[in-house]
Design a protein around this motif. Structure first.
Motif, PDB file in Angstrom:
ATOM      1  N   LEU A  50      32.979  34.272  11.033  1.00  0.00           N
ATOM      2  CA  LEU A  50      33.831  34.560   9.875  1.00  0.00           C
ATOM      3  C   LEU A  50      33.911  36.062   9.609  1.00  0.00           C
ATOM      4  O   LEU A  50      34.979  36.592   9.291  1.00  0.00           O
ATOM      5  N   TRP A  51      32.777  36.745   9.734  1.00  0.00           N
ATOM      6  CA  TRP A  51      32.797  38.203   9.560  1.00  0.00           C
ATOM      7  C   TRP A  51      33.699  38.860  10.607  1.00  0.00           C
ATOM      8  O   TRP A  51      34.475  39.772  10.300  1.00  0.00           O
ATOM      9  N   SER A  52      33.610  38.375  11.848  1.00  0.00           N
ATOM     10  CA  SER A  52      34.440  38.938  12.919  1.00  0.00           C
ATOM     11  C   SER A  52      35.921  38.740  12.628  1.00  0.00           C
ATOM     12  O   SER A  52      36.735  39.659  12.815  1.00  0.00           O
ATOM     13  N   LEU A  53      36.292  37.546  12.163  1.00  0.00           N
ATOM     14  CA  LEU A  53      37.702  37.282  11.838  1.00  0.00           C
ATOM     15  C   LEU A  53      38.168  38.180  10.697  1.00  0.00           C
ATOM     16  O   LEU A  53      39.307  38.665  10.697  1.00  0.00           O
ATOM     17  N   ILE A  94      38.786  41.843  11.971  1.00  0.00           N
ATOM     18  CA  ILE A  94      40.019  42.102  12.726  1.00  0.00           C
ATOM     19  C   ILE A  94      41.267  41.712  11.935  1.00  0.00           C
ATOM     20  O   ILE A  94      42.376  41.728  12.473  1.00  0.00           O
ATOM     21  N   GLY A  95      41.079  41.380  10.644  1.00  0.00           N
ATOM     22  CA  GLY A  95      42.214  41.151   9.769  1.00  0.00           C
ATOM     23  C   GLY A  95      42.788  39.752   9.771  1.00  0.00           C
ATOM     24  O   GLY A  95      43.880  39.532   9.244  1.00  0.00           O
ATOM     25  N   LEU A  96      42.062  38.772  10.328  1.00  0.00           N
ATOM     26  CA  LEU A  96      42.561  37.400  10.388  1.00  0.00           C
ATOM     27  C   LEU A  96      42.015  36.510   9.278  1.00  0.00           C
ATOM     28  O   LEU A  96      42.367  35.334   9.202  1.00  0.00           O
ATOM     29  N   LEU A  97      41.155  37.072   8.427  1.00  0.00           N
ATOM     30  CA  LEU A  97      40.561  36.288   7.341  1.00  0.00           C
ATOM     31  C   LEU A  97      40.465  37.178   6.121  1.00  0.00           C
ATOM     32  O   LEU A  97      39.884  38.261   6.176  1.00  0.00           O
ATOM     33  N   GLU A 136      34.401  41.508   0.930  1.00  0.00           N
ATOM     34  CA  GLU A 136      34.627  42.825   1.532  1.00  0.00           C
ATOM     35  C   GLU A 136      33.325  43.595   1.717  1.00  0.00           C
ATOM     36  O   GLU A 136      33.164  44.343   2.680  1.00  0.00           O
ATOM     37  N   SER A 137      32.403  43.415   0.787  1.00  0.00           N
ATOM     38  CA  SER A 137      31.141  44.174   0.838  1.00  0.00           C
ATOM     39  C   SER A 137      30.124  43.590   1.815  1.00  0.00           C
ATOM     40  O   SER A 137      29.097  44.206   2.072  1.00  0.00           O
TER      41      SER A 137
END
Length: 544
Positions: free
Chosen positions: A259-262, A265-268, A273-274
């Protein structure tokens, strides 16, 4: 450099190994280099171009704290890597030497790239990797130099080792802020780099004298081998509930990182944000350890037969110790903030140059107050052992290891109550003398001596010989998770609802957080005391 301990001639028996001065000299210089850069990191960041994109004040202070505690997380995570490489492949000497060279490169980056974010943060990463990589090895490498003929000298050397750590820390804490103030960051970060290079050279010079115990390689009855057997073994009509719990922990960890990776890269869009990579990765690691430990505990008896009883019992002992360690992590969230939050508070205070007893020629910066910590450690340890503990025993109170640790956590909370009271005083517009910080520093250091020194003794006595290395790796992780709690708290105060709640209390953000961390410590101390009442103490010192 020898590969095993050879039989010593009769006239040499009982002598101090001649290679010990190289190790002690290396440690003195390395500790100066580490604390020299660590203790000026926050004040440098607050005033540097690296955070110039943020307005001066709370936002820049919080960002500096985030960088500092992210760095601390790395320092206490990489011992896992250093210990594993040394034990499995390269041995302690080679691993220490190579990680020391990485350490030197990190210091060079700090000195050369004071205004270049990528270069500076690369330096912090390399120092975390190098410092963390050697952290679990130097003490045990020192112990490898002794055998049955001179083991009586080992205690003297370990006392000297601990003393030299605090000696280096004291002078680094005292002098590094002066270097930053008067000569700038290139010199202030460069001097610790030179000391680290000297430390590496001193260590290398002793290479022909060291006893180098070969790496152990793969152990079929090691901690993680027993864990894997316990989780995989199927018992008829019983299922594998422990495996399900452990796999759930792994799935949550992998899912969080995905989830952090998505989000990255702007997909989630809905991921916090923090919650950057460091927070997410640490939380994932915590879930794996917690649910993996619970799952293993549920099925551990299934490993008997495939592994010796001693190995299975050793894993059980480690799992019990992990609960103790988990309850200690709040202490580190308070302790490590003396180099971040307390420095920031000290910058708002007045240095009492107008009073005769204040050493104005020496103490010119709030960051120098950190020198109180190693100085008091050197005083409190003999005071506790020679005065306090005997007095408590005469009164009928046994200061056991668990009791000392519980009180240490609670006393650290008291230190933050005092720091919070000072912050209220500052917030009222009163000019507060920096000398007042002596009181919370003294209380926090007293808590440190009760927790940190005692925990090593406790863990050593509770873990079987084959599991002592695993225990040390988990002990270092307590500091990692302590800084994680700080990062999570800093992240929460960026939430509008939390900020509104703090405002409704009538307290400043700094004061509120100080009292919050005090409450966090008191809660942890209460939970620690409850667990300690049922903890089954062991005695795993080796027989003579």
């Amino acid at each position: 450099m020898t590969t095993q301990t050879a039989a010593l001639p009769a006239e040499a028996q009982g002598k101090l190994p001649r290679q010990i001065p190289y190790i002690i000299g290396n440690e003195a210089c390395e500790r100066f280099s580490f604390y020299g850069m660590r203790n000026i990191l926050v004040p440098f960041l607050i005033s540097s171009m690296l955070l110039a994109y943020l307005p001066e004040g709370a936002q820049r202070d919080t960002a500096a704290k985030d960088v500092f505690h992210t760095f601390v997380i790395g320092v206490y995570f990489f011992p896992l890597l250093g210990g594993w490489l040394a034990d499995r492949y390269f041995g302690k000497y080679n691993t220490i030497l190579w990680f020391s060279l990485i350490y030197c490169a990190g210091h060079a980056c700090l000195a050369l790239f004071e205004s270049h974010a990528t270069g500076f943060y690369t330096g912090l990463f390399l120092i975390a990797l190098g410092s963390g990589g050697i952290k679990p090895l130097v003490v045990s490498f020192c112990g490898d130099q002794f055998d049955q003929s001179n083991k009586d000298k080992a205690k003297v050397v370990f006392d000297a080792f601990y003393w030299i750590i605090n000696f280096g820390s004291f002078f680094a804490s005292l002098l590094a802020p002066l270097f930053l103030r008067h000569f700038g960051p290139a010199v202030a970060f460069g001097i610790p780099g030179v000391l680290m290079l000297i430390a590496t050279i001193i260590f290398w010079l002793g290479r022909r004298n060291y006893v180098n115990v070969p790496p152990s390689g793969s152990d079929p009855h090691a901690f993680f081998e027993v864990v894997k057997t316990a989780l995989r073994t199927q018992v008829q009509e019983q299922g594998r509930p422990g495996l399900a719990v452990a796999v759930a922990g792994l799935a949550i960890a992998v899912g969080s990182l995905l989830l952090w990776s998505l989000h990255a890269i702007g997909l989630l869009s809905w991921w916090p944000e923090s919650f950057g990579f460091v927070i997410t990765a640490c939380l994932a690691l915590g879930v794996v350890i917690a649910l993996g430990g619970i799952g293993t505990s549920m099925q551990l008896e299934r490993a008997r037969g495939a592994h010796p009883d001693a190995a299975v019992d050793g894993v059980r002992a480690v799992l019990r110790i992990l609960i103790v360690f988990a309850l200690v992590t709040p202490f580190w969230s308070l302790f490590d903030q003396k180099a971040s939050t307390w420095i920031i508070q000290g910058r708002e205070m007045v240095i009492p140059h107008d009073v005769s007893w204040w050493p104005s020629f020496l103490i010119q910066d709030a960051a120098q107050m950190q020198a109180l910590n190693p100085m008091l450690v050197m005083l409190l340890i003999p005071f506790n052992n020679l005065v306090l503990y005997p007095a408590l025993r005469r009164l009928g109170y046994q200061p056991t290891a668990l009791r000392r640790m519980g009180w240490g956590i609670a006393i650290s909370g008291v230190s933050w109550i005092v720091a919070g009271a000072l912050q209220l005083w500052i917030d009222d517009g009163t000019q507060v003398s920096l000398a007042w910080q002596t009181l919370p520093y003294a209380l926090l250091t007293f808590g440190e001596v009760l927790v940190s020194a005692t925990a090593l003794e406790f863990a050593y006595s509770q873990a079987p010989q084959a599991m002592k290395g695993v225990i040390m790796a988990f002990w270092y992780l307590t500091s990692t998770f302590g800084s994680l709690w700080v990062l999570l708290t800093n992240a929460s105060v960026r939430n509008e609802a939390v900020v509104s709640h703090i405002a409704s209390t009538g307290l400043s953000e700094n004061a509120f957080l100080m009292f919050f961390f005090a409450g966090f410590a008191f809660l942890a101390a209460a939970a620690f005391a409850l667990y300690a009442r049922t903890y089954p103490m062991q005695d795993n010192y080796r027989t003579a």
